[in-house]
Write an enzyme that holds these catalytic residues in place. Sequence first.
Site, PDB file in Angstrom:
ATOM      1  N   ASP A   1     -10.529   3.490   3.953  1.00 25.88           N
ATOM      2  CA  ASP A   1     -10.848   2.061   3.830  1.00 25.88           C
ATOM      3  C   ASP A   1     -12.364   1.863   3.672  1.00 25.88           C
ATOM      4  OD1 ASP A   1      -8.989   0.058   3.637  1.00 25.88           O
ATOM      5  OD2 ASP A   1      -8.587  -0.080   5.794  1.00 25.88           O
TER       6      ASP A   1
ATOM      7  N   LYS B   1       0.832  -1.201   0.000  1.00 27.36           N
ATOM      8  CA  LYS B   1       0.000   0.000   0.000  1.00 27.36           C
ATOM      9  C   LYS B   1       0.869   1.256   0.000  1.00 27.36           C
ATOM     10  CE  LYS B   1      -3.846  -2.366   2.178  1.00 27.36           C
ATOM     11  NZ  LYS B   1      -4.555  -2.739   3.415  1.00 27.36           N
TER      12      LYS B   1
ATOM     13  N   GLN C   1      -4.376  -1.152   9.718  1.00 25.81           N
ATOM     14  CA  GLN C   1      -4.378  -2.499   9.140  1.00 25.81           C
ATOM     15  C   GLN C   1      -4.997  -3.490  10.130  1.00 25.81           C
ATOM     16  OE1 GLN C   1      -3.336  -3.276   5.924  1.00 25.81           O
ATOM     17  NE2 GLN C   1      -4.196  -5.289   6.367  1.00 25.81           N
TER      18      GLN C   1
END
Length: 281
Positions: A120, A53, A97
Amino acid sequence: MTAQLIDGNALSKQLRAEVAVRAAKLTERGITPGLAVILVGENPASQVYVRNKVKACQDAGLHSVLEKYPATLTEAELLARVEALNNDPSIHGILVQLPLPKHIDDHKVIESISPLKDVDGFHVASAGALMVGEPGFKACTPYGCMKMLESIGYDLRGKHAVVIGRSNIVGKPMALMLLQSSATVTVCHSATPDLAYHTRQADVVVAAVGKRNVLTADMVKPGAVVIDVGMNRDDEGKLCGDVDFAGVKEVASWITPVPGGVGPMTITMLLVNTIEAAERL
Ligand code: NAP
């Protein structure tokens, strides 16, 4: 029939190039789009994901900060870091995460992210916006699947889509996005008694389970479009999806491979969401 591939790498390349142009325009205006990625603990898969990412951000001209903490970080300390990033004007997107260590409440942490920086798309505000059809950040994986369908010019209106899996991050938002595009949507899960009964009627199948060979050729209507979200390992340890690719590609009209399908698209949509967050300022 041998299905055509929906190539997630090629589509990502094109979309990331568009992100890079938008990032350069913002940077000219003095706003460098910034993503903060927080990783807690040593989960090897998570380490690979966050590295990918961060690298994708840098390649597209976005500013990216990776904050790594030991598994002993407390929930209060993590919440304090998120709060600091919420108030940091150089950061437009925040990604924590998952999974987090067991002593930290995932939900509480996700809810602590400002909805304006929830790239997200996991915050209840983002999920709610999708539910009622208001603008908001869309969860990256299903958003990427929608872009893949768009890329082949597939018109979902009036089509029957079957989603296998009902997680908050893939299955449920996927079903809502398909519904928004006027598909008739069936959601299947572990308590669905006869999965094949549903999938055989589907014009589009999205498999998001996390088990190999959940979808085999005999379960697919000839000409269906098959999107494979699953990420599993085969007997040789190679990455594979939920779909029996070799068999299903002989029945479907379009299919996504694993690797090189939904995986790269998830990261791409994270970049798209981050650039959108920065552009909203
Ligand atoms: P998850 O939270 O474990 O959800 C799996 C879903 O599959 C659940 O809803 C479960 O039903 C359902 N299920 C389990 N066994 C089933 C069966 N035999 N038949 C029908 N449904 C069944 O997983 P997730 O986070 O949604 O992820 C799903 C897969 O996608 C995983 O392999 C994950 O690694 C992968 N993934 C890939 C990407 C990417 O970028 N490519 C991103 C995210 C996830 P219940 O709800 O009844 O338990």
